[in-house]
Design an enzyme around this catalytic site. Structure first.
Site, PDB file in Angstrom:
ATOM      1  CE  LYS A  92     -45.638 -47.899  34.245  1.00  0.00           C
ATOM      2  NZ  LYS A  92     -46.756 -48.802  34.233  1.00  0.00           N
ATOM      3  CD  GLU A 114     -43.330 -45.199  41.674  1.00  0.00           C
ATOM      4  OE1 GLU A 114     -42.178 -45.004  42.092  1.00  0.00           O
ATOM      5  OE2 GLU A 114     -43.641 -45.057  40.466  1.00  0.00           O
ATOM      6  CB  SER A 380     -49.345 -48.924  27.524  1.00  0.00           C
ATOM      7  OG  SER A 380     -50.581 -49.287  28.110  1.00  0.00           O
TER       8      SER A 380
HETATM    9  C1  LIG Z   1     -48.157 -48.415  34.359  1.00  0.00           C
HETATM   10  C2  LIG Z   1     -48.959 -48.639  33.170  1.00  0.00           C
HETATM   11  C3  LIG Z   1     -49.750 -47.610  32.607  1.00  0.00           C
HETATM   12  C4  LIG Z   1     -49.952 -46.284  33.267  1.00  0.00           C
HETATM   13  O1  LIG Z   1     -48.796 -45.526  33.434  1.00  0.00           O
HETATM   14  P1  LIG Z   1     -48.436 -44.301  32.513  1.00  0.00           P
HETATM   15  O2  LIG Z   1     -47.287 -43.672  33.184  1.00  0.00           O
HETATM   16  O3  LIG Z   1     -49.638 -43.409  32.457  1.00  0.00           O
HETATM   17  O4  LIG Z   1     -48.105 -44.837  31.189  1.00  0.00           O
HETATM   18  C5  LIG Z   1     -50.414 -47.864  31.421  1.00  0.00           C
HETATM   19  N1  LIG Z   1     -50.320 -49.070  30.820  1.00  0.00           N
HETATM   20  C6  LIG Z   1     -49.592 -50.080  31.334  1.00  0.00           C
HETATM   21  C7  LIG Z   1     -49.557 -51.387  30.616  1.00  0.00           C
HETATM   22  C8  LIG Z   1     -48.892 -49.897  32.516  1.00  0.00           C
HETATM   23  O5  LIG Z   1     -48.164 -50.913  33.014  1.00  0.00           O
END
Ligand SMILES: *Cc1c(COP(=O)(O)O)cnc(C)c1O
Length: 395
Positions: A92, A114, A380
């Site tokens: 993020k 948000e 992620s």
């Molecule tokens: C917010 C988040 C997501 C989902 O958001 P995307 O916009 O689909 O990437 C996925 N993995 C993590 C670790 C997140 O914090």
């Protein structure tokens, strides 16, 4: 500028999806952004500052790690793109750094956002502290409960966290409140959207900020394997920003198979799901025409997932387009499958993933992998924020 079938056109459409469906009060803000975002992003000074912060503040490039034991388990060469090692623990921050620089460029003094899992809220509160700007984060009251460590971090960073009690008290409801705030304060406020959702130009702008992920994958994979293109890339999809970033530089290369994984919750047919492509129809949500889960009378269906970051009833317009064109394959993983995958990754590689990311790993048993195939999974985020959920699920 890249212009072709998998990128937004000037009006922000990916095929039939996208656009900007916004109230009159937001028109001048969104229109300014639409007509200026590319010029600002492509400005060499902006690029320099953005890249410097990604390097020295976020810690990029994030490693591309060859997961040996996971590879042996599934019979393919599996590499993990370690977005979990970024400052604040997820992908993020790539986007919030880009957007805070954009906000500063536009002379805005107040930041709103948000958040679902709290990762975007933390990433926004972090850059707001860095740039000394006021920050208000809207968060569903249920998510405030299940992501307590991130709420504490946002407060320590100086942000005001506003719990939202409408709807399911999750991400969609937090987004509604943030938009309401934006409409009331269009002059001084910049809305930092946390995924590839919202009115144009947000989906394209966020994709570009996150595209550093696939830019690095190409370089790192070439170094490690002698090839810059993997056979498959797997990423989880909430709104779709980490997937957009991981796919971006491979979109036009049809030899690279793109695999997107949504949260199935308790099951597709249970009404306790967030698997938008499985049951969604075209509609408008948060300023964008895209696929979303709807009841038979066209109301937005309340989503459900164990993972707060995937608990959203829509997906970004890029992903809706990738789905209907078949460019990306969409899978869904249940709460249980994600928990099992999280445990397996932890025990095989010593990496505790975010619950969101665990959904990406949960498709490994479902996709047919060939020996010697090169697979990249976008990891992620890290799992610290999810420890309570993991412990409750009897590990
Ligand atoms: C917010 C988040 C997501 C989902 O958001 P995307 O916009 O689909 O990437 C996925 N993995 C993590 C670790 C997140 O914090």
């Amino acid at each position: 500028m890249i212009q072709n079938k998998y990128h937004a056109n000037e009006k922000g459409y990916y095929g039939d999806f996208g656009g900007a469906y916004i109230p009159e009060m937001l028109y001048s803000n969104v229109e300014y952004l639409r007509t200026n975002y590319l010029r600002i992003i492509e400005n060499p000074e902006f690029q320099l500052e953005f890249n410097q912060l990604l390097k020295d503040y976020v810690g990029r490039p994030s490693p591309l790690y060859f997961a040996r034991r996971l590879s042996e388990t599934y019979g393919a060469s599996i590499f993990l793109k370690r977005e979990d090692l970024n400052h604040t623990g997820a992908h993020k921050i790539n986007n919030t750094i880009g957007q805070i620089l954009m906000a500063r460029q536009m002379g805005k003094t107040r930041i709103i956002a948000e958040t679902g899992a709290g990762q975007h809220g933390v990433a926004t509160a972090t850059v707001a502290a860095l740039m000394n700007l006021e920050c208000v984060v809207y968060m569903g009251a249920l998510d405030v409960q299940r992501q307590a460590p991130n709420v504490a971090r946002m407060k320590m960073l100086g942000a005001t966290v506003v719990p939202v009690h409408s709807g399911n008290k999750t991400l969609k409801d937090a987004t509604n409140e943030a938009i309401r705030d934006w409409i009331q304060n269009p002059e001084n406020t910049f809305y930092i959207i946390g995924s590839v959702v919202g009115p144009h130009p947000y989906p394209d702008m966020v994709s570009r900020f996150q595209s550093v992920i696939s830019e690095e994958i190409k370089i790192q994979l070439l170094e490690k394997t002698g090839r810059e293109n993997p056979d498959k890339i797997i990423a989880c999809v909430g709104g779709g920003s980490n997937a957009a970033g991981a796919f971006y530089h491979f979109l036009d290369n049809e030899n690279v198979e793109l695999i997107a994984v949504e949260a199935e919750g308790l099951g597709i047919n249970t009404h306790q799901t967030a698997a938008t492509t499985a049951i969604g129809k075209t509609g408008i949500i948060h300023g964008s025409k895209t696929l979303l889960m709807q009841t038979s009378d066209g109301q937005i269906e309340e989503p459900y997932s164990i993972s707060a970051g995937l608990d959203y009833p829509g997906i970004g317009p890029l992903h809706a387009h990738l789905f209907v064109t078949g460019r990306a394959k969409f899978y869904a993983a249940t709460d249980h499958e994600a928990l099992v995958a999280a445990k397996l990754l932890t025990r095989l590689e010593g990496i505790i993933p975010a619950l969101e990311s665990a959904h990406a790993f949960a498709v490994l048993p479902k996709v047919r992998l060939k020996q010697n195939e090169i697979v990249v999974i976008n990891l992620s985020g890290r799992g610290d924020k999810d420890m309570e959920t993991y412990l409750k699920s009897n590990f």
